[in-house]
Write a protein that holds these residues in place. Sequence first.
Motif, PDB file in Angstrom:
ATOM      1  N   VAL A  13     -35.135  27.391 -14.448  1.00 24.00           N
ATOM      2  CA  VAL A  13     -34.444  26.334 -14.847  1.00 24.00           C
ATOM      3  C   VAL A  13     -34.724  26.136 -16.495  1.00 24.00           C
ATOM      4  O   VAL A  13     -35.931  25.777 -16.705  1.00 24.00           O
ATOM      5  CB  VAL A  13     -34.245  25.023 -14.298  1.00 24.00           C
ATOM      6  CG1 VAL A  13     -33.765  23.767 -15.071  1.00 24.00           C
ATOM      7  CG2 VAL A  13     -33.684  24.919 -12.950  1.00 24.00           C
ATOM      8  N   ASP A  14     -33.758  26.503 -17.671  1.00 21.71           N
ATOM      9  CA  ASP A  14     -34.373  26.639 -18.756  1.00 21.71           C
ATOM     10  C   ASP A  14     -35.626  27.493 -18.867  1.00 21.71           C
ATOM     11  O   ASP A  14     -36.613  27.114 -19.597  1.00 21.71           O
ATOM     12  CB  ASP A  14     -34.649  25.159 -19.496  1.00 21.71           C
ATOM     13  CG  ASP A  14     -33.240  24.791 -19.864  1.00 21.71           C
ATOM     14  OD1 ASP A  14     -32.093  25.285 -20.017  1.00 21.71           O
ATOM     15  OD2 ASP A  14     -33.015  23.458 -20.118  1.00 21.71           O
ATOM     16  N   LYS A  64     -36.214  16.478 -15.986  1.00 19.45           N
ATOM     17  CA  LYS A  64     -35.191  17.212 -16.904  1.00 19.45           C
ATOM     18  C   LYS A  64     -34.344  17.820 -15.895  1.00 19.45           C
ATOM     19  O   LYS A  64     -33.091  17.854 -16.332  1.00 19.45           O
ATOM     20  CB  LYS A  64     -36.279  18.390 -17.440  1.00 19.45           C
ATOM     21  CG  LYS A  64     -35.516  19.351 -17.974  1.00 19.45           C
ATOM     22  CD  LYS A  64     -36.209  20.478 -18.402  1.00 19.45           C
ATOM     23  CE  LYS A  64     -35.385  21.707 -19.183  1.00 19.45           C
ATOM     24  NZ  LYS A  64     -36.264  22.590 -20.141  1.00 19.45           N
ATOM     25  N   ILE A  65     -34.832  18.211 -14.581  1.00 22.73           N
ATOM     26  CA  ILE A  65     -33.450  18.636 -13.528  1.00 22.73           C
ATOM     27  C   ILE A  65     -32.460  17.671 -13.368  1.00 22.73           C
ATOM     28  O   ILE A  65     -31.551  18.099 -13.179  1.00 22.73           O
ATOM     29  CB  ILE A  65     -34.295  19.295 -12.369  1.00 22.73           C
ATOM     30  CG1 ILE A  65     -35.208  20.319 -12.852  1.00 22.73           C
ATOM     31  CG2 ILE A  65     -33.433  19.263 -11.108  1.00 22.73           C
ATOM     32  CD1 ILE A  65     -36.053  20.774 -11.783  1.00 22.73           C
ATOM     33  N   THR A  66     -33.071  16.461 -13.042  1.00 30.22           N
ATOM     34  CA  THR A  66     -32.071  15.557 -12.767  1.00 30.22           C
ATOM     35  C   THR A  66     -31.228  14.842 -13.948  1.00 30.22           C
ATOM     36  O   THR A  66     -30.073  14.263 -13.629  1.00 30.22           O
ATOM     37  CB  THR A  66     -32.778  14.350 -12.052  1.00 30.22           C
ATOM     38  OG1 THR A  66     -33.988  13.554 -12.758  1.00 30.22           O
ATOM     39  CG2 THR A  66     -33.320  14.775 -10.949  1.00 30.22           C
ATOM     40  N   ASN A  67     -31.816  14.902 -15.050  1.00 29.27           N
ATOM     41  CA  ASN A  67     -31.031  14.395 -16.237  1.00 29.27           C
ATOM     42  C   ASN A  67     -30.618  15.037 -17.177  1.00 29.27           C
ATOM     43  O   ASN A  67     -29.832  14.882 -18.403  1.00 29.27           O
ATOM     44  CB  ASN A  67     -31.861  13.264 -17.052  1.00 29.27           C
ATOM     45  CG  ASN A  67     -32.512  12.216 -15.999  1.00 29.27           C
ATOM     46  OD1 ASN A  67     -31.827  11.507 -15.416  1.00 29.27           O
ATOM     47  ND2 ASN A  67     -33.707  11.830 -15.936  1.00 29.27           N
ATOM     48  N   ASN A 106     -28.069  20.962  -6.241  1.00 29.94           N
ATOM     49  CA  ASN A 106     -26.585  21.659  -6.560  1.00 29.94           C
ATOM     50  C   ASN A 106     -26.346  21.467  -7.949  1.00 29.94           C
ATOM     51  O   ASN A 106     -26.100  20.311  -8.649  1.00 29.94           O
ATOM     52  CB  ASN A 106     -25.485  20.930  -5.608  1.00 29.94           C
ATOM     53  CG  ASN A 106     -23.984  21.310  -5.769  1.00 29.94           C
ATOM     54  OD1 ASN A 106     -24.062  22.372  -6.437  1.00 29.94           O
ATOM     55  ND2 ASN A 106     -23.166  20.745  -5.127  1.00 29.94           N
ATOM     56  N   PHE A 107     -26.233  22.635  -8.833  1.00 22.48           N
ATOM     57  CA  PHE A 107     -25.809  22.718 -10.151  1.00 22.48           C
ATOM     58  C   PHE A 107     -24.509  22.934 -10.303  1.00 22.48           C
ATOM     59  O   PHE A 107     -24.052  23.813  -9.736  1.00 22.48           O
ATOM     60  CB  PHE A 107     -26.886  23.326 -10.930  1.00 22.48           C
ATOM     61  CG  PHE A 107     -28.377  23.125 -10.821  1.00 22.48           C
ATOM     62  CD1 PHE A 107     -28.858  22.109 -11.742  1.00 22.48           C
ATOM     63  CD2 PHE A 107     -28.928  23.641 -10.082  1.00 22.48           C
ATOM     64  CE1 PHE A 107     -30.034  21.757 -11.529  1.00 22.48           C
ATOM     65  CE2 PHE A 107     -30.486  23.515  -9.991  1.00 22.48           C
ATOM     66  CZ  PHE A 107     -31.035  22.625 -10.698  1.00 22.48           C
ATOM     67  N   GLU A 108     -23.845  22.461 -11.325  1.00 19.25           N
ATOM     68  CA  GLU A 108     -22.570  22.987 -11.870  1.00 19.25           C
ATOM     69  C   GLU A 108     -22.394  22.911 -13.339  1.00 19.25           C
ATOM     70  O   GLU A 108     -23.357  22.481 -13.931  1.00 19.25           O
ATOM     71  CB  GLU A 108     -21.430  21.966 -11.301  1.00 19.25           C
ATOM     72  CG  GLU A 108     -21.219  21.798  -9.893  1.00 19.25           C
ATOM     73  CD  GLU A 108     -19.917  20.906  -9.701  1.00 19.25           C
ATOM     74  OE1 GLU A 108     -19.561  20.106 -10.371  1.00 19.25           O
ATOM     75  OE2 GLU A 108     -19.703  20.894  -8.233  1.00 19.25           O
TER      76      GLU A 108
END
Length: 115
Positions: A13-14, A64-67, A106-108
């Motif tokens: 993630v990034d 960071k992951i959630t926002n 779950n990322f979109e």
Amino acid sequence: MGQKVAGTCYIKVDGTQLVITGGVEVPVSKVKRETVTAGYFKEEDRIPFTKVDAVKAPGTDWDKITNGTNMTITSEFKDGSSYVLSGAYAVDDVNVTADDGKVPLNFEGVSGDWQ
């Protein structure tokens, strides 16, 4: 001669690698087709996504992951291919299970490309 098609995956993630369990799910196609009547079909764009079970490991930037709303999620597969989800954000609830420390993610995003 055998050819490797599955195995360990890596998720970033990034640029920061997550600790994951099990597999990763990403779309192979960019469209979904449905038959309207014999010989005729409709086609809809699919929303690019990445689904994975992460581990609630110390040091993971859960804020960071959630926002985050413009992340890059890179899925590296054992066969040498990668799927890059751009403009990504977490969807659905992000919860941890206490018995095994898993966090289903779950990322979109805006675009998903195979490399």
